[in-house]
Design a protein around this motif. Structure first.
Motif, mmCIF file in Angstrom:
data_model
loop_
_atom_site.group_PDB
_atom_site.id
_atom_site.type_symbol
_atom_site.label_atom_id
_atom_site.label_comp_id
_atom_site.label_asym_id
_atom_site.label_seq_id
_atom_site.Cartn_x
_atom_site.Cartn_y
_atom_site.Cartn_z
ATOM 1 N N LYS A 185 43.748 40.948 -28.748
ATOM 2 C CA LYS A 185 42.638 40.104 -29.258
ATOM 3 C C LYS A 185 42.264 39.037 -28.245
ATOM 4 O O LYS A 185 43.115 38.414 -27.640
ATOM 5 C CB LYS A 185 43.118 39.401 -30.531
ATOM 6 N N LYS A 186 40.994 38.799 -28.062
ATOM 7 C CA LYS A 186 40.508 37.788 -27.121
ATOM 8 C C LYS A 186 40.364 36.430 -27.799
ATOM 9 O O LYS A 186 40.182 36.404 -29.010
ATOM 10 C CB LYS A 186 39.146 38.235 -26.577
ATOM 11 N N PRO A 187 40.388 35.331 -27.090
ATOM 12 C CA PRO A 187 40.648 35.184 -25.662
ATOM 13 C C PRO A 187 42.097 35.483 -25.269
ATOM 14 O O PRO A 187 43.020 35.124 -25.978
ATOM 15 C CB PRO A 187 40.357 33.707 -25.400
ATOM 16 N N ILE A 188 42.218 36.164 -24.123
ATOM 17 C CA ILE A 188 43.537 36.534 -23.606
ATOM 18 C C ILE A 188 43.871 35.653 -22.407
ATOM 19 O O ILE A 188 43.058 35.516 -21.495
ATOM 20 C CB ILE A 188 43.557 37.993 -23.127
ATOM 21 N N THR A 189 45.063 35.097 -22.440
ATOM 22 C CA THR A 189 45.522 34.293 -21.307
ATOM 23 C C THR A 189 46.778 34.924 -20.727
ATOM 24 O O THR A 189 47.685 35.299 -21.468
ATOM 25 C CB THR A 189 45.831 32.852 -21.766
ATOM 26 N N CYS A 190 46.785 35.053 -19.428
ATOM 27 C CA CYS A 190 47.973 35.572 -18.747
ATOM 28 C C CYS A 190 48.566 34.457 -17.893
ATOM 29 O O CYS A 190 47.862 33.860 -17.076
ATOM 30 C CB CYS A 190 47.581 36.760 -17.884
ATOM 31 N N ILE A 191 49.828 34.166 -18.115
ATOM 32 C CA ILE A 191 50.516 33.180 -17.283
ATOM 33 C C ILE A 191 51.418 33.952 -16.340
ATOM 34 O O ILE A 191 52.264 34.736 -16.782
ATOM 35 C CB ILE A 191 51.354 32.208 -18.135
ATOM 36 N N ILE A 192 51.210 33.755 -15.070
ATOM 37 C CA ILE A 192 51.949 34.570 -14.102
ATOM 38 C C ILE A 192 52.604 33.648 -13.079
ATOM 39 O O ILE A 192 51.987 32.755 -12.536
ATOM 40 C CB ILE A 192 51.003 35.633 -13.511
ATOM 41 N N GLY A 193 53.907 33.844 -12.930
ATOM 42 C CA GLY A 193 54.636 32.955 -12.028
ATOM 43 C C GLY A 193 55.695 33.703 -11.271
ATOM 44 O O GLY A 193 55.602 34.919 -11.100
ATOM 45 N N GLY A 194 56.721 32.995 -10.860
ATOM 46 C CA GLY A 194 57.783 33.635 -10.100
ATOM 47 C C GLY A 194 57.489 33.582 -8.616
ATOM 48 O O GLY A 194 56.487 33.014 -8.185
ATOM 49 N N SER A 195 58.370 34.191 -7.837
ATOM 50 C CA SER A 195 58.250 34.037 -6.393
ATOM 51 C C SER A 195 57.749 35.277 -5.669
ATOM 52 O O SER A 195 57.433 35.211 -4.495
ATOM 53 C CB SER A 195 59.595 33.607 -5.818
ATOM 54 N N LYS A 196 57.679 36.419 -6.371
ATOM 55 C CA LYS A 196 57.243 37.649 -5.693
ATOM 56 C C LYS A 196 55.725 37.605 -5.519
ATOM 57 O O LYS A 196 54.964 38.200 -6.275
ATOM 58 C CB LYS A 196 57.649 38.879 -6.503
ATOM 59 N N ILE A 197 55.290 36.893 -4.496
ATOM 60 C CA ILE A 197 53.878 36.604 -4.316
ATOM 61 C C ILE A 197 53.051 37.845 -3.981
ATOM 62 O O ILE A 197 52.149 38.224 -4.723
ATOM 63 C CB ILE A 197 53.686 35.579 -3.177
ATOM 64 N N SER A 198 53.387 38.463 -2.882
ATOM 65 C CA SER A 198 52.528 39.534 -2.365
ATOM 66 C C SER A 198 52.416 40.684 -3.362
ATOM 67 O O SER A 198 51.380 41.332 -3.452
ATOM 68 C CB SER A 198 53.081 40.047 -1.046
ATOM 69 N N THR A 199 53.482 40.901 -4.125
ATOM 70 C CA THR A 199 53.449 42.021 -5.066
ATOM 71 C C THR A 199 52.523 41.726 -6.241
ATOM 72 O O THR A 199 51.912 42.618 -6.786
ATOM 73 C CB THR A 199 54.853 42.330 -5.615
ATOM 74 N N LYS A 200 52.429 40.468 -6.634
ATOM 75 C CA LYS A 200 51.675 40.164 -7.848
ATOM 76 C C LYS A 200 50.198 39.848 -7.610
ATOM 77 O O LYS A 200 49.401 39.919 -8.532
ATOM 78 C CB LYS A 200 52.345 39.020 -8.606
ATOM 79 N N ILE A 201 49.871 39.502 -6.376
ATOM 80 C CA ILE A 201 48.503 39.080 -6.127
ATOM 81 C C ILE A 201 47.496 40.218 -6.391
ATOM 82 O O ILE A 201 46.422 40.012 -6.935
ATOM 83 C CB ILE A 201 48.398 38.420 -4.723
ATOM 84 N N GLY A 202 47.894 41.438 -6.082
ATOM 85 C CA GLY A 202 47.051 42.606 -6.371
ATOM 86 C C GLY A 202 46.878 42.800 -7.874
ATOM 87 O O GLY A 202 45.792 43.145 -8.347
ATOM 88 N N ILE A 203 47.952 42.560 -8.595
ATOM 89 C CA ILE A 203 47.922 42.710 -10.050
ATOM 90 C C ILE A 203 46.944 41.711 -10.658
ATOM 91 O O ILE A 203 46.151 42.043 -11.530
ATOM 92 C CB ILE A 203 49.348 42.521 -10.622
ATOM 93 N N ILE A 204 46.990 40.489 -10.148
ATOM 94 C CA ILE A 204 46.089 39.448 -10.664
ATOM 95 C C ILE A 204 44.644 39.925 -10.569
ATOM 96 O O ILE A 204 43.871 39.801 -11.518
ATOM 97 C CB ILE A 204 46.249 38.138 -9.842
ATOM 98 N N LYS A 205 44.295 40.488 -9.442
ATOM 99 C CA LYS A 205 42.918 40.946 -9.227
ATOM 100 C C LYS A 205 42.514 41.976 -10.279
ATOM 101 O O LYS A 205 41.410 41.942 -10.811
ATOM 102 C CB LYS A 205 42.790 41.550 -7.827
ATOM 103 N N ASN A 206 43.438 42.865 -10.568
ATOM 104 C CA ASN A 206 43.126 43.897 -11.563
ATOM 105 C C ASN A 206 43.108 43.360 -12.992
ATOM 106 O O ASN A 206 42.548 43.982 -13.884
ATOM 107 C CB ASN A 206 44.130 45.044 -11.452
ATOM 108 N N PHE A 207 43.759 42.219 -13.206
ATOM 109 C CA PHE A 207 43.753 41.613 -14.548
ATOM 110 C C PHE A 207 42.438 40.886 -14.839
ATOM 111 O O PHE A 207 42.051 40.737 -15.989
ATOM 112 C CB PHE A 207 44.898 40.598 -14.674
ATOM 113 N N ILE A 208 41.776 40.414 -13.783
ATOM 114 C CA ILE A 208 40.606 39.553 -13.954
ATOM 115 C C ILE A 208 39.543 40.120 -14.918
ATOM 116 O O ILE A 208 39.118 39.423 -15.833
ATOM 117 C CB ILE A 208 39.992 39.186 -12.577
ATOM 118 N N PRO A 209 39.130 41.380 -14.744
ATOM 119 C CA PRO A 209 38.080 41.884 -15.641
ATOM 120 C C PRO A 209 38.508 41.930 -17.111
ATOM 121 O O PRO A 209 37.670 41.917 -18.003
ATOM 122 C CB PRO A 209 37.821 43.298 -15.127
#
Ligand code: 3PG
Ligand code: MG
Length: 392
Positions: A185-209
């Motif tokens: 259900k919207k609005p959806i908020t994703c909180i993303i943290g931790g130290s594995k930067i390079s691995t998650k940055i691609g995921i963030i992009k795909n989450f945006i839409p």
């Protein structure tokens, strides 16, 4: 997908059971046993069925080398107590191990092979290694959803050589996450943290839409703060990420997704220091950013307040030091406050996030908690996980 729970005749069958017992360890002490507790159902199920169980797991990233600090010994001992049964850790070279070497004592029912990542063949998804492993058993069970985003021998290639089944925990995780992705259900908020930067940055992009707000905290946030021209001192950050970050901001604009990052921080002179809150421009060259600041905490709480769904993966700071756990605790408490009144649907995932929730005893107040970190994110992203694909 075939499920182990549906299999009738398992008596005396040798089951190669892939688990994720990658628990946080410090000097051989298990800091959070959640992943062990979650696999008790499959162990008890197979014990009851009178199977012979060969457990495979990894801890950490030994990169194909033997590292005694990453032995499965403490995990075997922990499990032994929980199931009240002897669990033998086989330290012999797996490459030399033969089927007849195992279960010579007829009473023996459960054994562990030593950390599978001591063998470089594991991460290489090596065919011969998988074939060799397969000869030790009759069937393969994957009950390691949290490793299923890895195309590794004991997760992926092994399924080519043995009849393969989904375990009980894997089934639970997939069913829960499927439900989440279809009923979100919207609005959806994703909180993303931790130290594995390079691995998650691609995921963030795909989450945006798909999402309305993406809140970036933890080590990853430093890379963004640095990109925006803020001093980050000695904090962990990644270089050469400018184009990825630009891309994130551009895509977010296009889809009207809000990207939120810290507006103030908590720093220390070392990881053992006491926390000191600073404005972004006050961070010194010898500071480590180790948590979010109070203004950021309040900003995040407001966003949670206005959300219907929250997905959380990765702590906001270096929670191992209680002085830098405040950001993570406050986020957790706010989510729990709303979840308790059914005002939000809350999902958390990842070993560190689970450790945070356990520290303040709120793990049962979330709607769903996944033991998986990377696999959880990749599944939500809509990617096909190599371990799951191999079972299908
Ligand atoms: C995890 O902790 O996320 C899993 O055990 C996988 O570990 P990895 O990220 O080292 O592959
Ligand atoms: Mg991990």
């Amino acid at each position: 997908m075939k499920y182990i729970k549906d299999l009738e005749n398992l008596s005396e069958k040798r089951v190669l059971l892939r688990l994720d017992l990658n628990v946080p360890l410090k000097n051989g002490i298990i800091l959070d046993p959640t992943r062990i507790n979650k696999i008790l159902p499959v162990i008890n199920f197979l014990i009851k069925k009178k199977s012979k169980i060969i457990v495979i797991s990894h801890i950490g990233r030994p990169k194909g080398k033997i590292n005694e600090d990453l032995s499965l010994k403490p995990i075997c001992e922990n499990l032994e107590k929980k199931i009240n049964q002897k669990v033998n850790l086989i330290k012999d070279d797996i490459l030399k191990l033969k089927r007849d070497d195992l279960f010579n004592d007829s009473k023996e029912q459960i054994i562990f092979l030593e950390n599978i990542r001591f063998y470089e063949e594991e991460e290489l998804n090596d065919t011969n290694f998988s074939k060799h492993l397969s000869k030790l058993a009759d069937i393969f069970v994957n009950d390691a959803f949290s490793c299923s985003h890895r195309a590794h021998a004991s997760v992926n290639k092994i399924t080519k050589f043995l009849p393969s089944y989904a375990g009980l925990q894997l089934e639970t995780e997939i069913k829960a996450l499927k439900k989440v992705t279809t009923e979100i259900k919207k609005p959806i908020t994703c909180i993303i943290g931790g130290s594995k930067i390079s691995t998650k940055i691609g995921i963030i992009k795909n989450f945006i839409p798909k999402f309305d707000n993406i809140i970036i905290v933890g080590g990853m946030a430093n890379t963004i703060l640095n990109y925006l021209g803020n001093p980050v001192g000695k904090s962990i950050k990644e270089d050469n990420c400018n184009s990825v970050i630009e891309n994130i901001f551009e895509t977010a604009k296009k889809y009207s997704c809000k990207i939120v990052y810290p507006v103030d921080v908590a720093v220390g002179k070392s990881f053992k220091d006491k926390s000191k809150i600073k404005e972004l421009n006050e961070v010194n060259n010898d500071d480590y950013i180790l948590d979010i600041g109070l203004k950021t905490i309040n900003k995040i709480k407001d966003i949670i307040e206005g959300s219907e769904t929250i997905l959380w993966n990765g702590p906001a700071g270096y929670f191992e030091n209680p002085s830098f756990a405040l950001g993570s605790y406050e986020i957790a408490k706010k989510i729990v406050e709303k979840s308790k009144n059914n005002l939000i649907y809350s999902i958390a995932g990842g070993g560190d996030t689970i450790a945070v929730l356990n520290q303040i005893n709120v793990i049962n107040n979330f709607n769903f908690v996944s033991t998986a970190g990377g696999a959880f994110l990749e599944y939500l992203e809509g990617r096909e996980l190599p371990g799951i694909k191999a079972l299908n």
